[in-house]
Design a protein around this motif. Structure first.
Motif, PDB file in Angstrom:
ATOM      1  N   SER A  92     136.717  97.531  94.482  1.00 43.11           N
ATOM      2  CA  SER A  92     135.698  96.867  95.315  1.00 43.11           C
ATOM      3  C   SER A  92     135.629  97.513  96.701  1.00 43.11           C
ATOM      4  N   ARG A 106     131.489  94.435  86.857  1.00 38.28           N
ATOM      5  CA  ARG A 106     131.105  95.230  88.028  1.00 38.28           C
ATOM      6  C   ARG A 106     131.180  96.728  87.801  1.00 38.28           C
ATOM      7  N   THR A 144     132.177 101.477  94.629  1.00 33.71           N
ATOM      8  CA  THR A 144     131.058 100.563  94.392  1.00 33.71           C
ATOM      9  C   THR A 144     129.764 101.340  94.353  1.00 33.71           C
TER      10      THR A 144
END
Length: 295
Positions: A290, A60, A294
């Motif tokens: 998160s 991510r 992001t």
């Protein structure tokens, strides 16, 4: 793992780039264009300290960990300013060379003060902080600082020699083990001090001695680091290993003076949590990033 994260993206790449004639080594993982986590290393280490963390977050985030000049596999050029300002300027130039405009910062050990000097200089570039055993509060320094504090009070040749004696393979071993309980010490690989000592030569050793001897000047910056935190209130996760002779539990809690909304986690570990407590650290960082960092 997000669906578009392939195996190649999460694997750590080992790269070099030329920065004004200086050959820089860095580790990289994750997709270019994903939110960036910048990982400046501590002493007596290199980007090697992040080798296990990086693939655990690379699905991510885009992770970048350079070796500072005079450390790891990066050059040790003449004319470089081997102090915290010089390292912060290097970090600024390095990130701009890679086109990294905004990023979260992992602050650990010496990398804490280097990263915070960059944050003071370019606050708009800092998206969030992950703080792990990095000291910026003089009144809560641990007992292992006593030798340095003695040198600051009375900088004799004899006191400086004690600093020089610690820049050794045995001194590196002590830095990595640093008062953790025996069952945790077994998780800390000898590769850490063996590798980093093997990369030292007399010039690098002298640089390290000089940097450590001048740490009093860095401590004088502590109020500036604290002011940055008060003024900007960056989203912050604190993961701390209290078994640390330099930075015990009270050193981690001190950040809450200036960052009352920070998320603090005291783990059963010491200064090198990524060696001993990685499985605990990773979900904490993932959850925090998160929420606050992001795309």
């Amino acid at each position: 793992m997000i669906p578009d994260a392939g195996l190649d993206e999460i694997q750590v790449k080992h790269r070099w780039l030329d920065l004004a004639g200086m050959k820089i080594f860095y580790r990289e993982a994750g997709r270019v264009g994903a939110p960036v986590l910048l990982l400046p290393h501590g002493y007596p280490c290199s980007s090697y300290e992040f080798r296990a963390l990086m693939p655990r977050l690379a699905d991510r985030w885009h992770l970048i960990a350079p070796d500072f000049p005079g450390s790891g596999y990066t050059d040790t050029p003449d004319g470089f300013r081997y102090d915290f300002d010089g390292f912060a300027d290097f970090l600024d130039t390095f990130t701009q060379k890679l086109g990294l405009q905004r990023f979260a910062l992992y602050l650990h050990d010496f990398g804490s003060q280097i990263g915070l000097r960059l944050a003071i200089k370019k606050p708009h570039r800092i998206a969030a902080l992950v703080i792990q055993n990095g000291d910026i509060y003089e009144d809560v320094l641990g007992p292992k600082y006593e030798g340095l504090q003695e040198y600051w009070r009375n900088p004799t040749a004899e006191a400086r020699q004690k600093i020089a004696d610690a820049v050794s393979e045995e001194g590196f071993r002590e830095e990595f083990l640093n008062e953790v309980r025996p069952e945790l010490a077994e998780r800390i690989s000898p590769d850490l001090w063996k590798l980093h000592w093997s990369l030292m030569d007399e010039r690098r050793r002298k640089i390290a001695i000089d940097v450590i001897a001048k740490l009093r000047e860095n401590v004088e910056w502590f109020p500036r680091y604290q002011q940055y935190l008060r003024d900007h209130q960056p989203p912050t996760l604190i993961v701390w290993g209290p078994q640390d002779g330099y930075m015990p539990e009270k050193s981690g809690r001190a950040y809450l003076r200036d960052l009352p909304k920070a998320e603090l986690h005291l783990l059963d570990g010491g200064h090198w949590l990524l060696e001993t407590n990685l499985d605990e650290v990773v979900p904490l960082i993932r959850g925090f990033l998160s929420r606050f960092h992001t795309a």
